[in-house]
Design an enzyme around this catalytic site. Structure first.
Site, PDB file in Angstrom:
ATOM      1  N   GLU A 224      -4.255  56.853  63.623  1.00 14.83           N
ATOM      2  CA  GLU A 224      -5.343  57.282  63.529  1.00 14.83           C
ATOM      3  C   GLU A 224      -6.203  56.985  62.066  1.00 14.83           C
ATOM      4  O   GLU A 224      -7.393  56.773  62.129  1.00 14.83           O
ATOM      5  CB  GLU A 224      -5.577  58.769  63.727  1.00 14.83           C
ATOM      6  CG  GLU A 224      -6.667  59.728  63.634  1.00 14.83           C
ATOM      7  CD  GLU A 224      -6.708  60.981  64.206  1.00 14.83           C
ATOM      8  OE1 GLU A 224      -6.014  61.237  64.904  1.00 14.83           O
ATOM      9  OE2 GLU A 224      -7.189  61.931  63.345  1.00 14.83           O
ATOM     10  N   ASP A 225      -5.319  57.163  61.075  1.00 16.49           N
ATOM     11  CA  ASP A 225      -5.740  56.735  59.710  1.00 16.49           C
ATOM     12  C   ASP A 225      -5.655  55.335  59.136  1.00 16.49           C
ATOM     13  O   ASP A 225      -6.579  54.759  58.765  1.00 16.49           O
ATOM     14  CB  ASP A 225      -5.292  57.585  58.956  1.00 16.49           C
ATOM     15  CG  ASP A 225      -5.800  59.071  59.104  1.00 16.49           C
ATOM     16  OD1 ASP A 225      -6.629  59.388  59.774  1.00 16.49           O
ATOM     17  OD2 ASP A 225      -4.991  59.897  58.528  1.00 16.49           O
TER      18      ASP A 225
END
Ligand code: ZN
Length: 184
Positions: free
Chosen positions: A64-65
């Site tokens: 996600e990051d």
């Protein structure tokens, strides 16, 4: 490979992948602090009995990051870990408000392990709001986060009572820390 070596390999990889990422709080803590806190929570919750879950907790924000490819996680740490990380990864192509709503709607249908990981993640985030809230977050935004986290947690219950207790305490502490500041 021994399980504890796998856990350390994951911690080493996460420290490098997230090296330039910091927490949003005023303290700007290194992001690895969050990843290790989440891993420690699930490790204690499963009493060390589920190394794949602990590894997935360390890696839970990698896709996600940091856009770490799922395949890389599968190759290095196995398909089960990759599937678990994927299960707790939000689709960033979806607008933020919809992502938040989807988390509430989908939490109850997650696997038992993903529920534990998500509950630990929310617990860590709430602890940060109590200890070091993002400086640009208003009181209202902090309270909205606490309320939203509680909504998500409704669907995550019934798997691990100890972890639920940690979450409930963190939510109450975040609420208290915010409302006390409001009164001041
Ligand atoms: Zn996280």
């Amino acid at each position: 490979m021994k399980d504890w070596i796998k856990v350390l390999r994951a911690a080493d990889a996460a420290a490098r992948w997230h090296v330039h990422q910091r927490r949003k709080g005023a303290g700007q803590e290194p992001y690895i602090n969050h990843l290790l806190e989440v891993a420690m929570l699930v490790a204690e919750a499963c009493d060390g009995g589920d190394p794949e879950l602990i590894v997935a907790a360390i890696l839970h924000d990698a896709i996600e990051d940091q856009e770490v490819p799922r395949r890389l996680i599968a190759d290095e740490f196995g398909e089960n870990v990759a599937a678990l990380v994927e299960e707790v990864t939000d689709d960033k192509s979806v607008p933020k408000m919809d992502r938040k709503r989807l988390q509430v709607e989908k939490s109850a249908s997650k696997s038992a392990r993903a529920k534990m990981l998500k509950l630990a993640d929310k617990t860590s985030n709430l602890r940060s709001i109590a200890a070091s809230p993002p400086p640009d977050w208003s009181v209202r935004r902090r309270l909205e986060y606490v309320a939203w986290a509680r909504d998500v947690a409704v669907g995550l219950r019934g798997v691990n009572p100890w972890l639920e207790g940690q979450f409930d305490r963190a939510a109450q502490d975040a609420y208290d820390a915010t409302t006390v500041q409001q009164v001041r």
